[in-house]
Design a protein around this motif. Structure first.
Motif, PDB file in Angstrom:
ATOM      1  N   GLU A 186      49.863  45.884  40.284  1.00 53.64           N
ATOM      2  CA  GLU A 186      49.396  46.428  40.718  1.00 53.64           C
ATOM      3  C   GLU A 186      49.694  48.266  40.975  1.00 53.64           C
ATOM      4  O   GLU A 186      49.974  48.822  39.624  1.00 53.64           O
ATOM      5  CB  GLU A 186      50.600  46.092  41.619  1.00 53.64           C
ATOM      6  N   VAL A 187      48.639  48.608  40.938  1.00 54.62           N
ATOM      7  CA  VAL A 187      47.971  50.205  40.744  1.00 54.62           C
ATOM      8  C   VAL A 187      48.989  50.859  41.883  1.00 54.62           C
ATOM      9  O   VAL A 187      49.801  52.048  41.852  1.00 54.62           O
ATOM     10  CB  VAL A 187      46.332  50.445  40.658  1.00 54.62           C
ATOM     11  N   LEU A 188      48.691  50.577  43.374  1.00 54.30           N
ATOM     12  CA  LEU A 188      49.169  51.062  44.796  1.00 54.30           C
ATOM     13  C   LEU A 188      50.585  50.966  44.954  1.00 54.30           C
ATOM     14  O   LEU A 188      50.208  49.254  44.674  1.00 54.30           O
ATOM     15  CB  LEU A 188      48.781  50.744  45.711  1.00 54.30           C
ATOM     16  N   ARG A 193      51.363  50.445  50.162  1.00 57.52           N
ATOM     17  CA  ARG A 193      50.256  48.979  50.227  1.00 57.52           C
ATOM     18  C   ARG A 193      50.669  48.408  51.267  1.00 57.52           C
ATOM     19  O   ARG A 193      50.139  47.852  52.628  1.00 57.52           O
ATOM     20  CB  ARG A 193      49.786  48.260  49.179  1.00 57.52           C
ATOM     21  N   TYR A 198      47.136  45.794  53.345  1.00 58.36           N
ATOM     22  CA  TYR A 198      46.230  45.896  52.234  1.00 58.36           C
ATOM     23  C   TYR A 198      46.780  44.803  51.090  1.00 58.36           C
ATOM     24  O   TYR A 198      47.219  44.147  50.724  1.00 58.36           O
ATOM     25  CB  TYR A 198      45.538  47.194  51.503  1.00 58.36           C
ATOM     26  N   ARG A 201      46.360  43.737  44.092  1.00 60.57           N
ATOM     27  CA  ARG A 201      44.916  44.037  43.525  1.00 60.57           C
ATOM     28  C   ARG A 201      44.174  42.330  43.228  1.00 60.57           C
ATOM     29  O   ARG A 201      43.129  42.263  43.597  1.00 60.57           O
ATOM     30  CB  ARG A 201      45.372  45.146  42.102  1.00 60.57           C
ATOM     31  N   ARG A 230      40.437  47.693  50.204  1.00 57.80           N
ATOM     32  CA  ARG A 230      41.453  48.057  49.096  1.00 57.80           C
ATOM     33  C   ARG A 230      40.977  48.455  47.638  1.00 57.80           C
ATOM     34  O   ARG A 230      41.538  49.294  47.276  1.00 57.80           O
ATOM     35  CB  ARG A 230      41.946  46.411  49.010  1.00 57.80           C
ATOM     36  N   LEU A 231      39.788  48.316  47.405  1.00 60.73           N
ATOM     37  CA  LEU A 231      39.405  48.520  46.238  1.00 60.73           C
ATOM     38  C   LEU A 231      38.920  50.279  46.281  1.00 60.73           C
ATOM     39  O   LEU A 231      38.838  50.724  45.393  1.00 60.73           O
ATOM     40  CB  LEU A 231      38.544  47.708  45.135  1.00 60.73           C
ATOM     41  N   GLU A 234      41.828  51.693  46.450  1.00 62.29           N
ATOM     42  CA  GLU A 234      42.101  52.016  44.526  1.00 62.29           C
ATOM     43  C   GLU A 234      41.987  53.608  44.143  1.00 62.29           C
ATOM     44  O   GLU A 234      42.064  54.323  43.635  1.00 62.29           O
ATOM     45  CB  GLU A 234      42.537  50.769  44.063  1.00 62.29           C
ATOM     46  N   GLU A 235      40.404  53.391  44.432  1.00 60.25           N
ATOM     47  CA  GLU A 235      39.142  54.365  43.461  1.00 60.25           C
ATOM     48  C   GLU A 235      39.801  55.924  44.086  1.00 60.25           C
ATOM     49  O   GLU A 235      39.976  56.588  42.681  1.00 60.25           O
ATOM     50  CB  GLU A 235      38.274  54.348  43.573  1.00 60.25           C
TER      51      GLU A 235
END
Length: 450
Positions: A186-188, A193, A198, A201, A230-231, A234-235
């Motif tokens: 996961e990034v978040l 999240r 969301y 990923r 979500r994407l 994330e960006e």
């Protein structure tokens, strides 16, 4: 079997070495890069529209068979052809289609072939009683090769990459998501999240490429589905994180913290003003002064229309630098503009005893040498010039503030060379860039804090 996100894209079924070369031209080298190549549109291929139900100006996706096709060349279109196509859907409805510059379709479409057409229905100007599609997007369906990526679902549409068409990309992408481990890192943060609701990923990537049949087509085509949101989030999250790290690194650079609130500085600023400043000018100068007090270098963009008073703000910031025993520099893109700034600055600042110097390539050799010496010794307190300021033989005694006019006319490296003049003395300068005509690159400068 799951593949690593760093696996080479050529290892994905349906890609191979040749198509991997096409993808490389777009900066796609790994499985992760490929999964980041998102659809630009979606079609509902669960419920196809019937020809009898279409209305003028509506956009529809229709499954139909080719009845006939003919390329017609006229005196007006001798170099190319208008391709007339007639298709029939399963209910027997006939729909004429017209393709301008459609000569390439001649011999490619044959009676009985199954097609997917997506386009806007329009009234035929020559036959107002019938509807037609002009230049619809088409995709050939081969019954023998047809799989679940083409019909019976919401289908993603990708921009073709050279000869790597949308249908082939879709099939390769379907193979790619099968290789994706849904438990990818996961990034978040989990708490963030969960608060935003969301998906994970892995789920977001899979459902952006191949949405569930229950997903809203309108939401998908406006990039508002939960997976897409979500994407997108994330960006932006990663972008903001990179900026925060960049700012943190910038704050570690040493700059001279100017004394701004001392009485002598306040009096100096009042003394040079040829007019009463506007409320906007006061606000901007206050923000700049707050930055100049910090030991981290200022990096600000000042945008305003011609005549709005940007130059006087830059001169006030320069006075703050001078009153703190440092030099200031103002770089302009042309000699004419540099001379204009020099004459204005000399008229405003000379009465307060400040020494303003002009440095341009048009100076005579003796004049230029004398100017360089005054800059080197610190006698020149405000130096105004063109690209001549970044020449190697220009040395400042103690450069503390830099203003760059019409910033879009200078490259990043050119601005850096001027800032390096101060860095050679162990500190970074405070920087103010000015523009009256922002361009897309100006937005990039603000986005990246450059």
């Amino acid at each position: 079997m799951a593949m690593s996100l760093s696996s080479e894209v050529r290892m994905i079924k349906g890609v191979g070495p040749q198509r991997a070369g096409l993808l490389a031209e777009r900066g796609i080298f790994t499985l992760e890069d490929f999964l980041s190549y998102l659809p630009f549109r979606y079609e509902d291929r669960i419920h196809f529209s019937k020809v009898k139900d279409i209305q003028p100006n509506g956009t529809y996706t229709i499954r139909a068979r080719v009845m006939s096709g003919q390329a017609i060349r006229t005196m007006r279109f001798r170099r190319d052809a208008i391709y007339h196509l007639l298709v029939q859907d399963e209910a027997g409805g006939l729909l004429p289609c017209k393709f301008f510059h459609g000569g390439y379709l001649e011999g490619r479409l044959k009676p009985g072939q199954l097609l997917i057409l997506h386009g806007k229905a329009e009234i035929d100007k020559l036959r107002p009683a019938r509807l037609e599609m002009i230049n619809p997007q088409i995709e050939l369906l081969n019954i023998e090769e047809m799989d679940s990526t083409e019909v019976g679902r919401i289908v993603p549409i990708y921009e073709a990459i050279g000869t790597f068409g949308s249908k082939q990309i879709r099939r390769a992408m379907y193979a790619a998501v099968q290789l994706l481990d849904p438990r990818i890192p996961e990034v978040l943060p989990d708490s963030l999240r969960a608060r935003l609701g969301y998906p994970s990923r892995g789920e977001a990537i899979i459902h952006t490429h191949f949405p569930e049949s229950t997903e809203s087509l309108d939401a998908l085509n406006t990039f508002r589905s939960p997976a897409q949101q979500r994407l997108i989030f994330e960006e932006f999250f990663l972008y903001q994180l990179s900026l925060a790290l960049d700012r943190k690194a910038t704050r570690k650079e040493n700059a001279i913290a100017f004394h701004v609130r001392e009485d002598k500085v306040r009096e100096a600023l009042k003394h040079i003003l040829p007019f009463k400043p506007t409320a906007a000018q006061k606000r901007v100068l206050s923000e700049i002064a707050a930055d100049l007090e910090k030991p981290a270098p200022m990096n600000r963009l000042l945008q305003g229309d011609v005549g709005s008073g940007k130059t006087i703000i830059a001169l006030q910031a320069a006075v703050i630098a001078i009153e703190n025993a440092t030099q200031a520099a103002l770089m302009a893109p042309t000699e004419i503009l540099a001379v204009q700034h020099f004459l204005s600055a000399r008229r405003i600042l000379s009465k307060a005893g400040y020494r303003v110097e002009l440095l341009i390539s048009g100076l005579k050799a003796a004049e230029k040498q004398a100017a360089l010496e005054r800059i080197r010794s610190g006698e020149a307190q405000l130096v105004i010039g063109t690209h001549a300021l970044i020449e190697e033989n220009v040395e400042f005694a103690r450069l503390g503030f830099v203003a760059i006019d019409e910033q879009h006319r200078f490259g990043v490296l050119q601005r850096k060379r001027l800032m390096d003049k101060a860095a050679s003395h162990g500190h970074a300068p405070h920087v103010l860039v000015l523009t009256a005509t922002p361009i897309p690159r100006t937005l990039s400068l603000t986005l990246y804090g450059d």
